[in-house]
Scaffold this motif. Structure first.
Motif, PDB file in Angstrom:
ATOM      1  N   LEU A  94       0.826  -1.204   0.000  1.00 23.60           N
ATOM      2  CA  LEU A  94       0.000   0.000   0.000  1.00 23.60           C
ATOM      3  C   LEU A  94       0.862   1.257   0.000  1.00 23.60           C
ATOM      4  O   LEU A  94       0.596   2.212  -0.741  1.00 23.60           O
ATOM      5  N   ALA A  95       1.901   1.254   0.819  1.00 24.60           N
ATOM      6  CA  ALA A  95       2.733   2.445   0.981  1.00 24.60           C
ATOM      7  C   ALA A  95       3.401   2.863  -0.324  1.00 24.60           C
ATOM      8  O   ALA A  95       3.421   4.053  -0.671  1.00 24.60           O
ATOM      9  N   VAL A  96       3.965   1.886  -1.065  1.00 14.30           N
ATOM     10  CA  VAL A  96       4.664   2.244  -2.302  1.00 14.30           C
ATOM     11  C   VAL A  96       3.690   2.597  -3.417  1.00 14.30           C
ATOM     12  O   VAL A  96       4.102   3.106  -4.465  1.00 14.30           O
ATOM     13  N   SER A  97       2.403   2.359  -3.192  1.00 11.87           N
ATOM     14  CA  SER A  97       1.373   2.791  -4.137  1.00 11.87           C
ATOM     15  C   SER A  97       0.882   4.202  -3.838  1.00 11.87           C
ATOM     16  O   SER A  97      -0.024   4.704  -4.510  1.00 11.87           O
ATOM     17  N   GLY A  98       1.451   4.822  -2.812  1.00 12.19           N
ATOM     18  CA  GLY A  98       1.057   6.173  -2.440  1.00 12.19           C
ATOM     19  C   GLY A  98      -0.110   6.230  -1.483  1.00 12.19           C
ATOM     20  O   GLY A  98      -0.735   7.283  -1.323  1.00 12.19           O
ATOM     21  N   ALA A  99      -0.400   5.110  -0.819  1.00 11.52           N
ATOM     22  CA  ALA A  99      -1.574   5.046   0.048  1.00 11.52           C
ATOM     23  C   ALA A  99      -1.187   4.963   1.524  1.00 11.52           C
ATOM     24  O   ALA A  99      -0.160   4.387   1.876  1.00 11.52           O
ATOM     25  N   ARG A 100      -2.045   5.532   2.359  1.00 12.00           N
ATOM     26  CA  ARG A 100      -1.901   5.376   3.811  1.00 12.00           C
ATOM     27  C   ARG A 100      -2.661   4.118   4.218  1.00 12.00           C
ATOM     28  O   ARG A 100      -3.869   4.030   4.043  1.00 12.00           O
TER      29      ARG A 100
END
Length: 349
Positions: A94-100
């Motif tokens: 999730l993080a590397v997809s730009g998501a919290r």
């Protein structure tokens, strides 16, 4: 005949209490396992309702959704275990997809006879990571299979997150001259698990890099808001994701071997076994492509965090060998970096 609760209590007071097939049967023992073990570690208002689905308040904007399964062998390894791996792996996608990261599901497939104490340790590892990141397990499942069917324990997770701005633009935004960087030394997880599995011992400490990456990924994106791509370099290592990025593109990747951070212990074991660190899995390291004029700001942001103080710029995007990954070696040669044909490190995550 003793009741199910008495059987459970008897099992839990033995010297080495273990999971039974009956714990996956949906009856009282299954309920006792859920309430006595799983909820003890993951309890929250949503999960405690024990509904068929978690009812969540949807954030505004885009959602990121990911899923993963974890079958690592061995279940415990230097620097982590399958529980920590499952929590970090899902958060990092999730993080590397730009998501919290907001919430996870957790499904446990447990082999009959699996030690109850080991299950507690693994769930506690997951809990520690999730609490540090402010993420909750909101739904899940537990199944028990016969002896020999699951090598102890398999874990399946899914995660949802709220996409934040800025987020990675995508491969279509990549331009020749863009910088390629990694957030830290490569190959540690793959080689640590392999060494542990095979009982290899040598001087030095080889540990998995397993760690959550939300804070470093967000720091990178804030410092380099026009970031093109970010990926956590898991199975297949750095080489695999670079090939995925440039496949069928009109650009390629040029790497500088001398700039790629590899710990001495990882490099030594790779050398002994004839393996390439570029193919070794990571579980706490990502690669990114950022505009050249934002690369130093991105690097400075990563260096400000303890988890990514070893970040480095390792190459650039080139237009003159499209679809290929090329390595400039320390001896001033150049070679093609092959894409792994299969999995050189099976059961590594």
């Amino acid at each position: 005949m003793r009741g199910a609760l008495q059987i459970w209590r008897s099992l839990m007071t033995r010297a080495e209490p273990a999971i039974l097939l009956a714990h996956g049967g949906g009856g009282r023992l299954a309920r006792d396992l859920l309430r006595g073990v799983v909820l003890k570690h993951f309890s929250n208002t949503t999960l405690d309702a024990l509904g068929d689905a978690a009812l969540l308040q949807a954030p505004t904007g885009r959602l990121a959704f990911t899923t993963d399964s974890f079958v690592v062998n061995p279940l415990f390894f230097p620097g982590g275990d399958i529980g920590k791996l499952a929590a970090c792996g899902t958060i990092n996608d999730l993080a590397v997809s730009g998501a919290r990261p907001l919430a996870l599901s957790c499904a446990l497939i447990i082999e009959e006879g699996f030690p109850a104490h080991d299950l507690e340790v693994i769930l506690e590892s997951m809990k520690t990571v999730l609490e540090s990141e402010g993420v909750a397990v909101v739904t899940g499942d537990t199944k028990v299979v016969e002896r020999g069917a699951a090598h102890g324990l398999f874990i399946n997770t899914a995660g949802i997150g709220a996409v934040q701005d800025p987020a990675p633009a995508g491969a279509h935004a990549v331009r020749p001259g863009d910088a390629v960087l990694v957030s830290g030394p490569i190959g540690d997880h793959g080689m640590a698990v392999l060494a542990c599995r095979e009982g290899l011992e040598f001087q030095g400490e080889l540990r998995s890099d397993c760690a959550p990456l939300y804070a470093p990924a967000r720091a990178l994106l804030m410092a380099a808001p026009e970031t093109r791509l970010i990926r956590d370099a898991t199975r297949g290592g750095l080489a695999a994701i670079l090939h995925e990025w440039c496949e069928d593109r009109d650009w390629g990747v040029e790497l500088d071997e001398a700039a790629i951070p590899v710990r001495p212990e990882t490099a030594a074991l790779c050398g002994i076994l004839g393996l390439d660190p570029l193919h070794a899995a990571n579980e706490g390291t990502f690669a990114a492509v950022v505009p050249a004029d934002q690369a130093q700001a991105a690097l400075q942001a990563l260096h400000s965090l303890p988890a990514t103080h070893g970040a480095a710029i390792i190459g650039r995007i080139r237009a003159d060998f499209p679809g290929r990954v090329v390595l400039d070696t320390r001896i001033r040669g150049r070679r093609i970096v092959d894409r792994p044909a299969g999995d050189p490190f099976p059961r590594i995550c």
